[in-house]
Design an enzyme around this catalytic site. Structure first.
Site, PDB file in Angstrom:
ATOM      1  N   SER A   1       0.827  -1.193   0.000  1.00 11.47           N
ATOM      2  CA  SER A   1       0.000   0.000   0.000  1.00 11.47           C
ATOM      3  C   SER A   1       0.873   1.259   0.000  1.00 11.47           C
ATOM      4  CB  SER A   1      -0.959  -0.049   1.192  1.00 11.47           C
ATOM      5  OG  SER A   1      -2.101   0.732   0.957  1.00 11.47           O
TER       6      SER A   1
ATOM      7  N   ASP B   1      -0.763  -4.710  -3.539  1.00 12.10           N
ATOM      8  CA  ASP B   1      -2.128  -4.175  -3.550  1.00 12.10           C
ATOM      9  C   ASP B   1      -2.214  -2.646  -3.498  1.00 12.10           C
ATOM     10  OD1 ASP B   1      -4.715  -5.225  -3.948  1.00 12.10           O
ATOM     11  OD2 ASP B   1      -5.295  -4.572  -1.950  1.00 12.10           O
TER      12      ASP B   1
ATOM     13  N   HIS C   1      -7.059  -6.478   1.849  1.00 11.70           N
ATOM     14  CA  HIS C   1      -6.016  -5.566   1.379  1.00 11.70           C
ATOM     15  C   HIS C   1      -4.632  -5.952   1.908  1.00 11.70           C
ATOM     16  CE1 HIS C   1      -4.104  -1.961   0.042  1.00 11.70           C
ATOM     17  NE2 HIS C   1      -4.075  -1.373   1.213  1.00 11.70           N
TER      18      HIS C   1
END
Length: 357
Positions: free
Chosen positions: A164, A189, A316
């Protein structure tokens, strides 16, 4: 398939997940009571509930921790390390997480490579002169300064792994072309298009999440039941270091003050896809759903510019939710690209001798 709302690198703790209810249901389902059972089934006590979400010691997964001081500053970065041989898998966590986000996967990766996971500025046990300066330039320079302090002028082969927000930092570090031993880049992700589109919702997500916790166990429980993490054991390791105790409020609050860093959010993701595609090293993109791909990455993937793996049945935080699968993907990436302790190893080719740490 996961919805793109999970693709934010800010308070991933605050995201809800409709699929999570099914998983929680499986965990809480109890066997039916038999007429021959000597003792009737009783609901779990408050004590057993506390034990279920009690913190786990990181020492079961990492080998050691260290505080690394950056010269000519008051910045001290907290680092977790595992393994003793092979290239260095250098892990950068997402916004609101900590280095312990990689604990469970590190225990597997260290069998084939060294693992270093840091607490980024404003997170975990790291202490800096300005914890609110989460600009992409500052965080990228932090990583380069830390690598310089740890390995000097002869760094081993480095595989940057970023989740991220940390994925954005990893890409920007690679784009600087200042790390000559960079041998691989893994982004977890995060995609420019989806991330940019989600920024307008970030402050609302931050304000809507649970803000105060009476205990660490309650924070761990909320992170799992709220859907941000699906692996209880990983949450028990990683969540405690994302908190701090507030004496004035007599409760635990978030360590990272993400809501005060909005001015930097856009800079994390603008131009990210092109920077990722232009990096000359082997690249791997791990996604929790194909809906995350933007146009630039879709074209790049069709042209074979990077390897992409869609990891199913995860949220996530792929490295936390399915740590064994994540570790296997990282180890296979290293093996497929023949990344050794000093760089790419080609059988039969003798490398010039040079000192290495």
């Amino acid at each position: 398939m996961e919805s793109s709302k999970n693709l934010t690198s800010l308070p991933e703790e605050g995201q809800e997940d409709d699929n999570h209810e099914e998983q929680e249901g499986k965990e809480s389902r109890k066997p039916s009571v038999s007429a021959f059972a000597p003792v009737p089934h009783r609901p779990p006590s408050a004590q057993s509930s506390l034990q279920k979400y009690s913190p786990l010691d990181w020492k079961e997964f990492f080998d050691r921790e260290e505080d690394v001081c950056i010269p000519n500053s008051n910045d001290v970065f907290h680092v977790y390390m595992a393994g003793s041989e092979g290239p260095v898998v250098f892990c950068l966590h997402g916004g609101g997480y900590s280095g312990l986000s990689f604990a469970l996967s590190a225990s597997k990766i260290k069998e084939k490579a060294r693992v270093v996971a840091i607490d980024l500025r404003g997170h975990g046990k790291t202490s800096t002169e300005n914890d609110l300066d989460l600009s992409i330039e500052t965080m990228s320079n932090d990583v380069l300064a830390l690598l310089k302090e740890m390995y000097g002028d002869s760094p081993p082969a480095i595989v940057l792994v970023g989740h991220s927000m940390g994925g954005s930092v990893a890409v920007h570090v690679a784009a600087k072309k200042a790390l000559r031993s960079l041998a691989g880049l893994v982004v977890v992700d995060v995609v420019e298009g989806t991330a940019m589109a989600s920024l307008v919702h970030m402050q609302k997500i931050l304000s809507n999440r649970m803000q105060h916790f009476s205990s660490i166990e309650k924070a761990v429980e909320w992170s799992v039941k709220g859907g941000s993490l699906r692996n209880i054991d990983s949450a028990r390791i990683s969540v405690p270091t994302t908190l701090k105790y507030d004496d004035s409020k007599k409760c635990y609050v978030y360590r990272a003050r993400l809501e005060e860093t909005e001015q930097y959010w856009r800079g994390w993701y603008e131009g990210l896809s092109e920077k990722f595609l232009s990096s000359p090293v082997p690249k791997l993109l791990l996604l929790a759903g194909t809906d995350r791909l933007d146009r630039a990455l879709t074209i790049g993937q069709m042209q074979g510019k990077f390897q992409m793996v869609v990891v199913r049945h995860t949220g996530h935080a792929i490295q936390e939710d399915v740590p064994d699968e994540f570790a296997t993907l990282i180890v296979n990436f290293i093996s497929r690209n023949r990344i050794g302790p000093h760089g790419v190893e080609i059988p039969g080719l003798r490398r010039p001798s040079q000192p290495h740490n």
